[in-house]
Structures are given as C-alpha cells and as structure tokens.
Design a protein around this motif. Structure first.
Motif, PDB file in Angstrom:
ATOM      1  N   ASP A 160      37.547  40.249  32.896  1.00 15.56           N
ATOM      2  CA  ASP A 160      36.529  41.302  32.847  1.00 15.56           C
ATOM      3  C   ASP A 160      36.300  41.767  31.414  1.00 15.56           C
ATOM      4  N   ALA A 209      42.306  36.125  36.826  1.00 16.77           N
ATOM      5  CA  ALA A 209      42.730  37.227  35.960  1.00 16.77           C
ATOM      6  C   ALA A 209      42.185  37.080  34.546  1.00 16.77           C
ATOM      7  N   GLU A 210      41.937  35.843  34.116  1.00 20.44           N
ATOM      8  CA  GLU A 210      41.569  35.620  32.712  1.00 20.44           C
ATOM      9  C   GLU A 210      40.177  35.026  32.517  1.00 20.44           C
ATOM     10  N   LYS A 266      44.181  50.519  38.172  1.00 23.75           N
ATOM     11  CA  LYS A 266      45.272  49.538  38.159  1.00 23.75           C
ATOM     12  C   LYS A 266      46.352  49.913  37.159  1.00 23.75           C
ATOM     13  N   LYS A 324      45.204  32.508  40.070  1.00 20.67           N
ATOM     14  CA  LYS A 324      45.596  33.196  38.848  1.00 20.67           C
ATOM     15  C   LYS A 324      44.545  33.076  37.744  1.00 20.67           C
ATOM     16  N   ASN A 332      45.749  41.261  33.850  1.00 22.05           N
ATOM     17  CA  ASN A 332      45.089  41.244  35.151  1.00 22.05           C
ATOM     18  C   ASN A 332      43.573  41.351  35.082  1.00 22.05           C
ATOM     19  N   LEU A 333      43.070  42.039  34.063  1.00 18.85           N
ATOM     20  CA  LEU A 333      41.613  42.191  33.914  1.00 18.85           C
ATOM     21  C   LEU A 333      41.103  41.542  32.635  1.00 18.85           C
ATOM     22  N   ASN A 386      40.711  38.987  44.023  1.00 13.19           N
ATOM     23  CA  ASN A 386      39.747  37.883  44.002  1.00 13.19           C
ATOM     24  C   ASN A 386      38.959  37.784  45.303  1.00 13.19           C
ATOM     25  N   THR A 389      41.482  44.014  41.086  1.00 12.89           N
ATOM     26  CA  THR A 389      41.950  42.670  40.706  1.00 12.89           C
ATOM     27  C   THR A 389      42.032  41.748  41.908  1.00 12.89           C
ATOM     28  N   ARG A 438      34.989  41.740  40.644  1.00 11.72           N
ATOM     29  CA  ARG A 438      35.830  41.906  41.819  1.00 11.72           C
ATOM     30  C   ARG A 438      36.051  43.389  42.114  1.00 11.72           C
ATOM     31  N   ILE A 473      47.290  45.762  31.764  1.00  8.52           N
ATOM     32  CA  ILE A 473      46.298  45.353  32.770  1.00  8.52           C
ATOM     33  C   ILE A 473      45.078  44.744  32.095  1.00  8.52           C
TER      34      ILE A 473
END
Length: 942
Positions: free
Chosen positions: A439, A283-284, A554, A280, A435-436, A295, A293, A290, A431
């Motif tokens: 990024d 995600a942060e 996403k 997890k 989730n991103l 990994n 999302t 990637r 997202i």
C-alpha cells in the motif's frame, strides 16, 4: 426517526439464524431491549461466522434464512414495538469465487460491467500485474503450488476455470483457443473435417480469435456466452469431443505422459486478467486495496454513484419498507469520501437512525489535540468505542503513586522500559514496512508521478518518497483526516502539520520530501494548477487518507496493544494504554460533550471487536488499586513457574512480557464455575497463539515461529493443570477470587453508567450475565439463551414478591451472574418508563462530600421536572474487605450526596422501589443500603 432505547447485538451465522432469533425476541423485549442490532445479514462467503465477507449485496444470506424469514422475524419484532438496526459493509467484499462481480472482473477485465466497482490499479508500474489483478490467495509460492498439482484446470457447465482448493476463477474467453486448438487434429481426424460438430468447433475458434476486436461490452458478452453455450452442447452431446477436452485438460494439468513440466498451464495462466500468487506477496506487492491486511477482502469504490446504488439497493429497499429502522456503518474511515457517502446514504434512507464505526481515541499526552468526529456528518453518533474507553478508564486507580507503582512493577517483571509512545510509533512503522508495504509502495509511485511534473520535485527518488510517506503515516496523530475539495478544516490542518514536524525531526535528511508532501496534503498553490493537476493532487490526498486508518488500526489495535502490557484492561480499541485512569471530572466532561453533540451515540462496553469483554476489564482494573499486593503475587508466580519455561540459546519461552500478559489474562478470565475449567484451558491456549502472532515479536502471521507458539501453549497447559503439586494454580485461584469479587462491583457500576449516561446503551449478545470472553473468535461462542430466559423469568417473579430479599440473595450468589441480569433489566425498565428523560435530559455532575467522596461517581439527568440520579462506587479495595459488600453507613460513614436545590424531590430507588425522603444531602449509606449501585428517580414540583 426511531431512536433506540437500548440495542442488543446479535451475531448471526449458520448456527444462529433468523429462526433462532425469533425464539429470543420475547426475552429481549422482557429484558428491556428496544432494537435488535444485527451483524451483516447480506449473502456472505459460505460458512462465514461474522458476515463481513459479503459476496452478494442483492440477497439475504441464505445461511441465515430467506427474505421471507427475515420479514417474519422483523414483523414479530414490530408487533412488540421493537426495531432493527442493521450493520452494513460498504467498504469491501470477499475476494472469493462466490463473488460474482469480482469473478466477472477476473474473467473479463476491462470488458466487465463491474470493471470499475473495485479499488484496483490496472496501470500498476510492475509489469507482471499491469492490466491484471493480483490474486494473493495461494498457500505457498506459485511455482510450488503449480508443481504440486494444487492448481488445476477444470471444465464444467460454466466453462473453463482455474481451481485452487475452494478457489475457482473463470478463464478469459480468449484463452479458450489454447485449449481447443491444442492437438485439434486429434479430434478432427476421428470425426472428420466435414463433421458438423467439427465445423461448429472451428466456428467457435473463429469467434474466440476475433473477439479481441469487439470493444462493445454487450456484444462481447453475447459472443462469449454464445461460445460457452455451443461448447457446452458439443461437450455434452459428442463423446469424442468430450474425451478430447478432458484429455487436453489432463495434458495441461500435467497428468498425461509425456509431461510438459507445467509449461502449458503456466502459459495459460499468464494470459489471464489475474495473477495467482503466494498470499505473503500481498503484503509487499499489491494492486488492489484490501480491508486492512486481509487479502481475502477486496475494497469497493462506493464513491462512484453507480456502485453505491448497486451495493445499497436491497438495504435501501428494506429501509424504505420499514423493516430496517437503523443502520450501523462498518469502517467508515476506509471510504474514499466518508462525508459524501453519509450524505448520499442519508438522502436515500431519509430520517433513519445512523451510527458509524469510528474510532476516536482518548486524549494522548504526547499529541497536541484529541480527535473529534466531524460535526457535519448527518448521523446520530458512533458505535460506542469512545464511551467504552471513557467509562473503563474511571475504574483505573490513578491517584497517589499508583500509576508509578504499576509502571515499576511492569518494568521490573519484564525488564522492558520502552515507553508506550515509542512502541506505538515502532509498531506503526513495522506495519508500514512489512504488512502494508504494498500500500505504501502504491502511494509512493503515485507521489513520484506527481513530483515528476514539477522542477522542485523531479529529483525526488522513489525510495526517498517512500520513506517520507512512511514517516508521515506513522506520526499521524489520528486515524485519518477528512480533506476533500472543500475547505480544509483547522483540525485536519493541524494533524498534518504535526505529523510533518515529527517526521522531519525523525528524518531531517528528507526535509524537502516532507515539505513536498505537506504541500500536496494541504492542497497548497491550487490556484496555479491546471484542473487535471488539482484532480491528481486531491486523489493522492484521498488515497493517503484511506491508507492512514488501516495503518493506525493494525499498528495500534493489532500490534502495539499486544506488546505493551502494563495494564491490559486499557489495551482496547480506541483506548490509550499510556493513560492510566481518568478523573470523574474528565468522565463528566466527556458525557456533557456527548449530550451536547452526539446524544444518541451507542454506549458500548463489549462488542464483537473488543480485545476483552467489559467483565474481564473490570477485574483487571482492580490490580491498579493494589499494586503492592499485585507485585507480591505476580513475582511469586514467576518464581513458581520458572521451571516450566523453555530455554533456548537465544530466548526464554515465554519471555517476561508475554508471561506478564498471561497472568493478567488469567485474572480477568478465570471462570467462576469449575465445570467451565477444561474449556477455559483450551481457550487460553488458542488465545495466546493469536496474541503473540499479533504482537509480531517472537512470531507472526506472516512468519510463524512454531517452536515459540508450541512451547508457550505447553507452558499454559502445564501451569493450569490441576494437581496437588501445582502451587501456582492454588495461589492463582485464591487471588482470583478476591479480585473477581471487587471486579463484580466494577462491572455493576459500568453497567449502570452505560444505561443512564447520554447515549443508547448497547449490549453484546450474552453479556447480560457474566461474560469473560476475549477477542474473536472467543467472543463469538454460542450463547445459552435458554438459561437467560429462565433466569430472567425467575428474577422478575422474585422481585414482585420480595425484592429486598432477592437483592440479598443476589449479593450472596454473585458468581452466577443473576445480579448483573437483575441490574440490567431493572435499569432498562426505568429507562423505558422515563425515555424522554434519558434521551433528552440534561447531564449534571453531582457533588459527593465526606471521607470516601473519591470512591463514587454521581450525576443527574434532568428533563421536564423529572430527575434521575445515578450513583456508583469504585476503588473498593481501599474501602471494604473481601466478601464484605459495600453497603450501609458502616461502610460509607459520613460520605453524602449533595442534592441541588432545584432537584429536591421524593426519591424512588428504581432498583429496589424504596422511597427516600428529600434532603439537601443524603447519606450514601442510606442510598446504598441494599444494593451496591443506585438509580434514584424523582419528580420535582414546578
């Protein structure tokens, strides 16, 4: 260039390999397929079901067969005049122990030959991953996994490694000293300091402790290999040393008293070029790019010529050898510079058929422009999602008050009225925030670095820039722009300005940050910048473009489309749920543009990535024609099933939105055959879990709510359980039979349009019969090819003896799918017989007159004095009663097809071989006398 006449997508895996494909090649040829369109075939992670998790670009996947097996398969194809279109994956590889390139980087860091192959930020501002690669593959917190003895130190012939279940990562050579020096006296006391093997051990330690001074990669690798070789010989040849190393491993693994509280192993891990973490975390906090999302998929730098050469070497060899005749490029928008990549690929592969997976959404009412694919790309077109959404949308009833009625039913049932546009923006923001987030954080850090160079940007905070970047990303109207150091296209300029304007309206307090971002993205004031500054600005633009595509995918495909359920047949890749149907004119315009610019794009209707198959969508589209009846049914179902819901103090399970989604899904997927029903229930149970996790409303992949999922699947199982008391199931079956009947004609119409419209018709494996599959993995179930082979042979034999009798039989027994198979092979046969006509012919919309003109789509293809006319019906609930085929003048009345003077000819129906006399207008009842769709072929006099 070999342009395919028709492609057939095969999903290769260990359960369907090259030998299996050999057996069906004659069938595909007989069906009318010209080219196999293969899923990735290079070596993928063991057990891969799709092939996109590549671990080695230099060899064929051994689970599919050997290179010789592949060559034999292609040779058999070529003997039949068939080609091979290969799906390739240039954007990413598997983050896996089998990926030798990546393992070499994890072991050797900047000393690896592949150090610059992967898109990794080695200078990340977070100190705990600076100079390391995050490895977010643990199932729980790092400390928990460590203390649960899930992370293990091991030694084998390859050297020392860290192991976590199937994950095995080699240790950097410098850290060997910790393992050898630990309590070294223990082994030297036993063997004696003068023992030859102890001297060798000391020599190893000397090399290890001084290897940091060796900067030459080749020499360092030689010394590292020397250490591993000598240590291996000592381990195998001296039982005392073997026991010493094994004991130290147990000590580091905290398996021997007195226990060290995992400090030794933790210190060892902190000294590596990688940092293990909970999945997890990715995600942060992330310092590698990637695929979306995921990994487990790490992205490559294929913009670097050496990386391109290496990762494309085998594919290019197979192309140059004539084994591969076409390429499909996966996720083109994920590449740093798609244009440069395609130009390089074209240069290396020569005159070969190339299409790209490019999502081009149908026009949105709330955006000013529709995206266009760069016309300068040296390719033949897309993989077909644009066609899919266009052809699907013409079967959604948009006339009169139907759209408003469908919308009102949805609002009434779910008590949700938020417009799709708002949901889309909310989900893209979700997202970006969740989730991103990693990024986005990387983009913000990069932008902060640029801002600090100028007085107008020094006061921008990291937090402010982060918020501004998110807003620009979520309002970006297309998947990505294509700005390079060359001139900025007008379309890209407009996309950026549109996103900035909407972002400013959303967060006016960040107007200065937005102005700064616009300046950077549009590369303004370049004349006043140094070469280094220009390069920095451009690099930010390129990274921003790489980020916008996965965010849109996403946010839209994998979130918003699982939340907004007004009519889920529109919730498709590249689709627009906000657009309830299009006119025939819009469809014709789409096809004319396609003929002008991308004549050889694939025409897809079902793919390995679609949310639901074409046949499922064909059924659900019928609901748009009968809103009153649909409302009555679905409201009744809601009442009947209310007692099966689970109530908590916070919510109802399932909620109204998920329940509405479920009922549409059941209508679209309910099987024709009773023997398929038990499997159907399990498929739906598995599907709803994936769907609600993707929606991220009540549960999510990052944070599953097991109670919601369990209660929802229990609801599904209960309402689908056959019993005399289950009144809902009885009503569902009755309603489904009616909808499925009309869905049959939608599906047949789409099939004919796919084959005869401009482009290359593409068939996903198994869909030549009825296919009511949902998103993967449901659509990757095994295909019964033996059944299809047998049915096709029977159809062809029957067609030779009594084709009209066969058509009548097919219409009566529509549930068995032979009617779709018959249409497919007969139309593909006509396409092969008149290939130039369908590949080069002009596209001319035709006029239909009479009472039921809006129920028909008609167009002509014309080339070299030959004309093909396609005629298909739609919206049949308003024309025929259930189980009454749409045939003859009794149904079509005065409706007629207008034949332009230049196309006057003696017509042959390619499906029935019937002759139809030339005329200025031809009765639809005459054309559709025996079969619900028609393909007329005529040869005109010069």
């Amino acid at each position: 260039m070999k342009i395919p006449s028709a492609t057939y997508r095969i999903q290769f895996n260990s359960q369907f390999n090259f030998h299996d494909a050999e057996k069906i090649i004659p069938y595909l040829k007989q069906l009318g397929i010209s080219d196999v369109y293969a899923s990735p075939i290079l070596k993928a992670k063991s057990g891969s079901t799709h092939g996109y998790d590549v671990v080695d670009y230099h060899q064929i996947n051994p689970e599919l067969g050997s290179e010789e097996d592949f060559k034999t398969l292609v040779s058999n194809l070529q003997e039949l005049g068939m080609g091979w279109v290969q799906d390739i994956v240039p954007n990413h590889m598997a983050y896996d122990s089998q990926n030798k390139y990546l393992m070499d980087v994890l072991e050797n860091g900047p000393y690896s030959d592949y150090f610059d192959y992967f898109d990794i930020d080695w200078e990340h501002p977070y100190t705990d991953i600076k100079g390391k690669i995050l490895t977010p593959l643990l199932g729980d917190f790092y400390s928990t996994c460590l203390e649960n003895n899930e992370i293990k130190l091991r030694y084998d012939e390859a050297g020392f490694s860290i192991n976590y279940y199937q994950l095995k990562i080699p240790l950097r050579i410098e850290s060997y000293s910790k393992l050898i020096e630990y309590d070294f006296k223990r082994v030297s006391d036993i063997l004696g300091e003068e023992h030859n093997d102890i001297v060798k051990m000391l020599g190893i330690l000397y090399i290890i402790n001084n290897i940091a001074q060796v900067t030459d990669k080749k020499k360092r690798k030689e010394q590292s290999n020397f250490v591993k070789t000598i240590l291996g010989e000592l381990y195998r040849g001296n039982s005392v040393i073997q026991d010493f190393i094994d004991t130290n491993i147990k000590i580091f693994n905290n398996e021997i008293e007195p226990q060290n509280d995992y400090n030794l192993l933790d210190e060892l891990l902190s000294d590596q070029f990688f940092r293990l973490s909970f999945w997890k975390v990715g995600a942060e906090e992330l310092n590698y790019r990637r695929f979306f999302t995921i990994n487990e998929l790490i992205c490559l730098k294929n913009e670097k010529p050496e990386v391109f050469e290496d990762t494309h070497k085998l594919i290019i060899e197979l192309v140059n050898a004539g084994l591969i005749t076409g390429l499909r490029i996966d996720h083109i928008d994920g590449l740093y510079n798609p244009t440069e990549y395609l130009e390089r690929l074209r240069e290396k592969t020569g005159d070969i058929y190339i299409v790209v997976e490019k999502i081009i959404e149908l026009e949105k009412a709330y955006f000013s422009r529709q995206e266009e694919m760069p016309i300068t790309w040296p390719i033949q077109g897309t993989s077909g999602y644009d066609f899919l959404d266009s052809v699907n949308s013409i079967f959604v009833f948009y006339q009169e008050e139907a759209p408003e009625k469908i919308t009102n039913i949805y609002h009434k049932f779910t008590n949700k009225k938020k417009p799709y546009q708002e949901i889309l923006i909310d989900k893209k923001r979700l997202i970006a925030d969740k989730n991103l987030a990693g990024d986005v954080e990387n983009l913000a850090n990069f932008l902060k670095k640029i801002a600090g160079k100028y007085r107008y940007g020094r006061d921008f905070t990291l937090n402010g820039l982060r918020k501004a970047i998110i807003e620009v990303l979520v309002f970006f109207p297309v998947y990505r722009s294509y700005i390079t150091c060359e001139e900025i296209q007008d379309s890209d300029h407009e996309y950026i300005e549109e996103a900035i304007q909407k972002a400013k309206a959303q967060m006016p307090q960040l107007v200065n940050e937005f102005n700064f971002i616009q300046k950077i993205l549009l590369l303004e004031d370049q004349a006043f910048l140094s070469a280094e500054e220009r390069e920095l600005w451009l690099h930010f633009v390129m990274k921003f473009q790489q980020a916008s595509s996965p965010l849109t995918a996403k946010g839209v495909e994998d979130t918003a489309l699982y939340v907004y359920h007004r009519l889920i047949s529109l919730n498709e890749v590249g689709g627009n749920p906000d657009l309830l149907g299009i006119s025939a004119g819009v469809f014709h315009y789409f096809n004319q543009k396609r003929q002008d610019h991308w004549t050889h794009s694939l025409n897809a209707t079902s793919t390995h990535d679609t949310k639901r198959s074409a046949d499922v969508r064909s059924r659900i589209n019928v609901l748009s024609e009968i809103p009153e009846e649909w409302e009555s049914e679905v409201m009744t179902w809601q009442d009947l099933n209310s007692s099966h819901k689970h109530r908590t103090h916070q919510k109802m399970i399932p909620d109204g939105n998920d329940e509405y989604f479920l009922y549409q899904t059941l209508i679209g997927t309910f099987p024709f055959n009773q023997e398929d029903y038990p499997e159907f229930i399990e498929r739906i149970k598995n599907y709803v879990i994936k769907a609600v996790r993707e929606a991220k409303v009540h549960t999510a992949w990052l944070k599953p709510d097991l109670e919601y999922e369990e209660k929802f699947t229990h609801f599904v199982e209960t309402i689908l359980q056959p019993s005399e008391e289950n009144l809902f199931l009885e009503k569902l079956r009755y309603f489904h039979e009616k909808i499925a009947y009309y869905g049959v004609f939608n599906a047949l119409s789409q099939t004919l349009l796919k084959i005869t419209s401009p482009g290359v018709p593409d068939f996903y494996q198994g869909t030549e019969l009825w296919d009511f599959s949902l998103v993967d993995p449901d659509n990757r179930r095994p295909v019964d090819f033996a059944k299809r082979i047998s049915l096709l042979e029977e159809l062809q034999q029957q067609a030779e003896s009594d084709i009209l009798g066969l058509m009548k039989q097919l219409l009566t027994n529509y549930q068995d799918g032979r009617i779709k198979l018959f249409l497919t092979y007969r139309t593909l046969l006509a396409r092969q017989q008149h290939l130039d006509l369908f590949q080069k012919g002009a596209y001319i919309p035709l006029e239909v007159i009479g009472k039921y003109q809006e129920h028909l789509i008609a167009f002509a293809r014309y080339y070299n004095q030959t004309t093909a006319i396609t005629l298909v019906p739609r919206f049949l609930t308003r024309l025929i009663d259930p189980y009454h085929p749409p045939l003859g003048s009794e149904v079509w009345g005065d409706t007629q097809l207008v034949i332009p003077h230049t196309f006057q000819a003696n017509w042959t129906d390619a499906l029935s071989d019937r002759q139809i006399a030339p005329a200025n207008v031809i009765s639809i009842g005459e054309i559709l006398q025996h079969f619900p769709v028609a393909l007329l072929i005529g040869h005109n006099s010069p």
